[in-house]
Design a protein around this motif. Structure first.
Motif, mmCIF file in Angstrom:
data_model
loop_
_atom_site.group_PDB
_atom_site.id
_atom_site.type_symbol
_atom_site.label_atom_id
_atom_site.label_comp_id
_atom_site.label_asym_id
_atom_site.label_seq_id
_atom_site.Cartn_x
_atom_site.Cartn_y
_atom_site.Cartn_z
ATOM 1 N N GLY A 152 -15.940 2.889 -43.998
ATOM 2 C CA GLY A 152 -14.987 3.984 -44.171
ATOM 3 C C GLY A 152 -14.980 4.902 -42.972
ATOM 4 N N ALA A 153 -13.996 5.789 -42.943
ATOM 5 C CA ALA A 153 -13.814 6.662 -41.779
ATOM 6 C C ALA A 153 -14.933 7.700 -41.694
ATOM 7 C CB ALA A 153 -12.470 7.362 -41.895
ATOM 8 N N LEU A 154 -15.348 7.966 -40.465
ATOM 9 C CA LEU A 154 -16.301 9.054 -40.217
ATOM 10 C C LEU A 154 -15.475 10.235 -39.728
ATOM 11 C CD1 LEU A 154 -19.502 7.725 -38.407
ATOM 12 C CD2 LEU A 154 -19.374 9.321 -40.300
ATOM 13 N N LEU A 179 -26.770 6.271 -35.038
ATOM 14 C CA LEU A 179 -26.683 5.289 -33.937
ATOM 15 C C LEU A 179 -25.568 5.641 -32.957
ATOM 16 C CD1 LEU A 179 -27.220 1.726 -35.451
ATOM 17 C CD2 LEU A 179 -28.742 3.042 -33.989
ATOM 18 N N LEU A 180 -24.408 6.025 -33.494
ATOM 19 C CA LEU A 180 -23.283 6.405 -32.621
ATOM 20 C C LEU A 180 -23.694 7.593 -31.747
ATOM 21 C CD1 LEU A 180 -20.436 6.238 -35.317
ATOM 22 C CD2 LEU A 180 -20.636 4.706 -33.354
ATOM 23 N N PHE A 181 -24.395 8.550 -32.361
ATOM 24 C CA PHE A 181 -24.839 9.747 -31.636
ATOM 25 C C PHE A 181 -25.835 9.379 -30.532
ATOM 26 C CE2 PHE A 181 -28.431 12.896 -31.629
ATOM 27 C CZ PHE A 181 -27.847 13.806 -30.776
ATOM 28 N N ALA A 182 -26.824 8.554 -30.881
ATOM 29 C CA ALA A 182 -27.856 8.201 -29.888
ATOM 30 C C ALA A 182 -27.219 7.525 -28.674
ATOM 31 C CB ALA A 182 -28.913 7.298 -30.521
ATOM 32 N N GLN A 183 -26.243 6.652 -28.910
ATOM 33 C CA GLN A 183 -25.579 5.950 -27.805
ATOM 34 C C GLN A 183 -24.719 6.894 -26.974
ATOM 35 O OE1 GLN A 183 -25.468 3.002 -26.269
ATOM 36 N NE2 GLN A 183 -27.261 2.454 -27.454
ATOM 37 N N GLU A 184 -23.957 7.745 -27.650
ATOM 38 C CA GLU A 184 -23.080 8.666 -26.915
ATOM 39 C C GLU A 184 -23.921 9.648 -26.101
ATOM 40 O OE1 GLU A 184 -19.862 8.413 -26.627
ATOM 41 O OE2 GLU A 184 -19.418 10.307 -25.629
ATOM 42 N N LEU A 185 -25.023 10.097 -26.693
ATOM 43 C CA LEU A 185 -25.914 11.013 -25.971
ATOM 44 C C LEU A 185 -26.501 10.306 -24.756
ATOM 45 C CD1 LEU A 185 -27.409 13.690 -25.701
ATOM 46 C CD2 LEU A 185 -29.101 12.859 -27.360
ATOM 47 N N THR A 269 -39.461 -4.135 -31.757
ATOM 48 C CA THR A 269 -38.796 -4.792 -30.638
ATOM 49 C C THR A 269 -37.308 -4.423 -30.689
ATOM 50 O OG1 THR A 269 -38.518 -6.914 -29.518
ATOM 51 C CG2 THR A 269 -38.374 -6.936 -31.915
ATOM 52 N N ALA A 270 -36.498 -5.087 -29.848
ATOM 53 C CA ALA A 270 -35.064 -4.760 -29.829
ATOM 54 C C ALA A 270 -34.451 -5.032 -31.197
ATOM 55 C CB ALA A 270 -34.375 -5.605 -28.770
ATOM 56 N N ALA A 271 -33.643 -4.093 -31.668
ATOM 57 C CA ALA A 271 -33.004 -4.236 -32.984
ATOM 58 C C ALA A 271 -31.519 -4.546 -32.804
ATOM 59 C CB ALA A 271 -33.161 -2.945 -33.778
ATOM 60 N N ARG A 272 -30.951 -5.128 -33.847
ATOM 61 C CA ARG A 272 -29.515 -5.400 -33.820
ATOM 62 C C ARG A 272 -28.756 -4.153 -34.261
ATOM 63 N NH1 ARG A 272 -31.872 -9.902 -35.977
ATOM 64 N NH2 ARG A 272 -31.819 -11.703 -34.601
ATOM 65 N N SER A 273 -27.619 -3.947 -33.652
ATOM 66 C CA SER A 273 -26.754 -2.823 -34.039
ATOM 67 C C SER A 273 -25.422 -3.407 -34.467
ATOM 68 C CB SER A 273 -26.507 -1.900 -32.844
ATOM 69 O OG SER A 273 -27.717 -1.504 -32.254
ATOM 70 N N SER A 274 -24.824 -2.840 -35.505
ATOM 71 C CA SER A 274 -23.532 -3.358 -35.964
ATOM 72 C C SER A 274 -22.454 -3.132 -34.899
ATOM 73 C CB SER A 274 -23.115 -2.645 -37.247
ATOM 74 O OG SER A 274 -22.856 -1.284 -36.962
ATOM 75 N N ARG A 275 -21.397 -3.910 -35.007
ATOM 76 C CA ARG A 275 -20.265 -3.745 -34.090
ATOM 77 C C ARG A 275 -19.735 -2.302 -34.170
ATOM 78 N NH1 ARG A 275 -15.945 -7.447 -32.309
ATOM 79 N NH2 ARG A 275 -17.112 -9.088 -33.336
ATOM 80 N N ALA A 276 -19.675 -1.764 -35.400
ATOM 81 C CA ALA A 276 -19.143 -0.402 -35.574
ATOM 82 C C ALA A 276 -19.973 0.615 -34.789
ATOM 83 C CB ALA A 276 -19.124 -0.036 -37.055
ATOM 84 N N ALA A 282 -15.422 5.351 -31.193
ATOM 85 C CA ALA A 282 -15.977 6.001 -32.392
ATOM 86 C C ALA A 282 -17.117 6.946 -32.000
ATOM 87 C CB ALA A 282 -16.474 4.946 -33.376
ATOM 88 N N GLN A 283 -17.911 6.558 -30.999
ATOM 89 C CA GLN A 283 -19.006 7.426 -30.536
ATOM 90 C C GLN A 283 -18.438 8.750 -30.019
ATOM 91 O OE1 GLN A 283 -20.908 4.884 -27.629
ATOM 92 N NE2 GLN A 283 -21.625 3.449 -29.195
ATOM 93 N N ASP A 284 -17.387 8.647 -29.234
ATOM 94 C CA ASP A 284 -16.771 9.845 -28.657
ATOM 95 C C ASP A 284 -16.123 10.707 -29.755
ATOM 96 O OD1 ASP A 284 -15.875 11.367 -26.302
ATOM 97 O OD2 ASP A 284 -13.878 10.757 -26.988
ATOM 98 N N ARG A 285 -15.457 10.038 -30.712
ATOM 99 C CA ARG A 285 -14.816 10.788 -31.820
ATOM 100 C C ARG A 285 -15.855 11.544 -32.637
ATOM 101 N NH1 ARG A 285 -11.683 6.280 -32.615
ATOM 102 N NH2 ARG A 285 -12.953 5.575 -34.370
ATOM 103 N N LEU A 286 -16.971 10.863 -32.932
ATOM 104 C CA LEU A 286 -18.020 11.514 -33.735
ATOM 105 C C LEU A 286 -18.582 12.723 -32.982
ATOM 106 C CD1 LEU A 286 -19.924 11.535 -36.246
ATOM 107 C CD2 LEU A 286 -21.546 10.279 -34.822
#
Ligand SMILES: NC(=O)c1ccc[n+]([C@@H]2O[C@H](COP(=O)([O-])OP(=O)(O)OC[C@H]3O[C@@H](n4cnc5c(N)ncnc54)[C@H](OP(=O)(O)O)[C@@H]3O)[C@@H](O)[C@H]2O)c1
Length: 320
Positions: A152-154, A179-185, A269-276, A282-286
């Motif tokens: 759903g929409a964030l 996750l979106l925040f950590a990447q955008e940061l 170890t390295a973890a998988r992240s969803s496509r979303a 979406a990172q920038d929008r959040l």
């Protein structure tokens, strides 16, 4: 050899702040950092539980009052830290709720989104300039396998919803936001040329206080079976956070989690992240939504380093 807490390097001279350090994974994270010589600020909503945790941990600690359901409390906590400390080497955004007893935070945000994401977004922004001059400084945001349930929409409607209290989707959305925040940061820090790294970690499954919430009836047996067969104790579940915070071989932008049984347990170890979670728009929008909702604008250093922009290097270490 699988990565363990024995790999955490000497942290003497460093100051770390761990949110939600009164119990569970946060307490174990703080314990190891203090044991390796860091001065650790235990940011807790209950001073009593915080002091009890400090007594169990030993080492050099201070309890800081932080209630992530209130932006006023976040501002007070950040001001208190800024008044007493000139530097912060590590910030571990660990505190979290799942299926809490309340629907909304003091500021009217959906409980999971307000505590798990917006409170940490505000705290990080208010502490950032204590970190951005420090080589090796790191911000670790604790996410979850449940980020995949964040459908759903964030947007602002979801952020202010009153219907998420017992919703796995609402918890999942807050963890997707982590996750979106950590990447955008990570991207914004790299673009600004700051030496501070932003990373994400998830603990897998662990039988902590998080599971004492009030889930919908159909999730109870699933959760009980998952915790029985797949979980690991909190001291092991803290290892992805500890590795993200301290392993110099793990680069900014990485996402760590346990290696075994669908990432529910095992060495970090390295973890998988969803496509979303990898969607840069979406990172920038959040980010913009979070700035608008919290009123916190980040002060990035002003020297740009374009060659670092957008660097994302996943950890490629063998699974333990
Ligand atoms: N355990 C798991 O299986 C699991 C799986 C995936 C992700 N995670 C994530 O791991 C992180 C740590 O959770 P945990 O498993 O250690 O759970 P936990 O034992 O319940 O610990 C959560 C911590 O967050 C604190 N907290 C809750 N609401 C807060 C607020 N409003 N302000 C400040 N602190 C608050 C709690 O404080 P109190 O002591 O006052 O309650 C506690 O210290 C969370 O982000 C969670 O989403 C856990």
């Amino acid at each position: 050899m699988a990565w363990s807490d024995a790999h955490v390097l000497d942290q003497s001279g460093r100051t770390a702040l761990v949110t939600g350090a009164s119990g569970g994974i946060g307490l174990e994270t703080a314990r190891v950092l203090a044991d390796r010589g860091a001065h650790v600020l235990l940011a807790c909503r209950s001073m009593e539980r915080g002091r009890a945790a400090a007594a169990r941990i030993g080492g050099s600690t201070e309890v800081v009052h932080l209630d992530l359901t209130s932006l006023d409390s976040v501002r007070e906590a950040a001001e208190g830290v800024r008044g007493r400390y000139e530097r912060l080497d590590l910030l571990v955004n660990n505190a979290g709720v799942m299926f809490p007893s309340y629907r909304r935070t003091e500021d009217g945000f959906e409980a999971h989104f307000g505590v798990n994401h917006l409170g940490h977004f505000a705290l990080t922004g208010l502490l950032l300039d204590l970190m951005t001059a420090l080589p090796g400084s790191r911000i670790v945001t604790v996410a979850s396998l449940a980020h995949r349930a964040g459908l759903g929409a964030l947007d602002e409607d979801a952020a202010r919803s009153s219907t998420g209290r017992r919703s796995l989707t609402a918890y999942g959305r807050s963890k997707l936001a982590n996750l979106l925040f950590a990447q955008e940061l990570h991207r914004r820090l790299a673009t600004a040329g700051a030496p501070t790294a932003s990373l994400a970690a998830h603990p897998g499954l662990s039988p902590t206080g998080l599971w004492h919430g009030d889930p919908p009836w159909f999730l109870r047996p699933v959760a009980a079976a998952g915790l029985r067969w797949l979980a690991h104790p909190a001291d092991r579940a803290a290892l992805p956070s500890l590795r993200a915070a301290t392993d110099p071989h793990v680069p900014g932008g990485a996402h760590l989690g346990p290696s075994k049984l669908f990432e529910s347990r095992g060495a970090p170890t390295a973890a998988r992240s969803s496509r979303a979670s990898r969607d840069m728009a979406a990172q920038d929008r959040l980010w913009k939504l979070s700035e608008g909702l919290t009123g916190v604008r980040y002060a990035f250093p002003s020297v740009p380093a374009p060659e670092l922009s957008g660097v994302v290097c996943p950890v490629t270490d063998a699974r333990g």
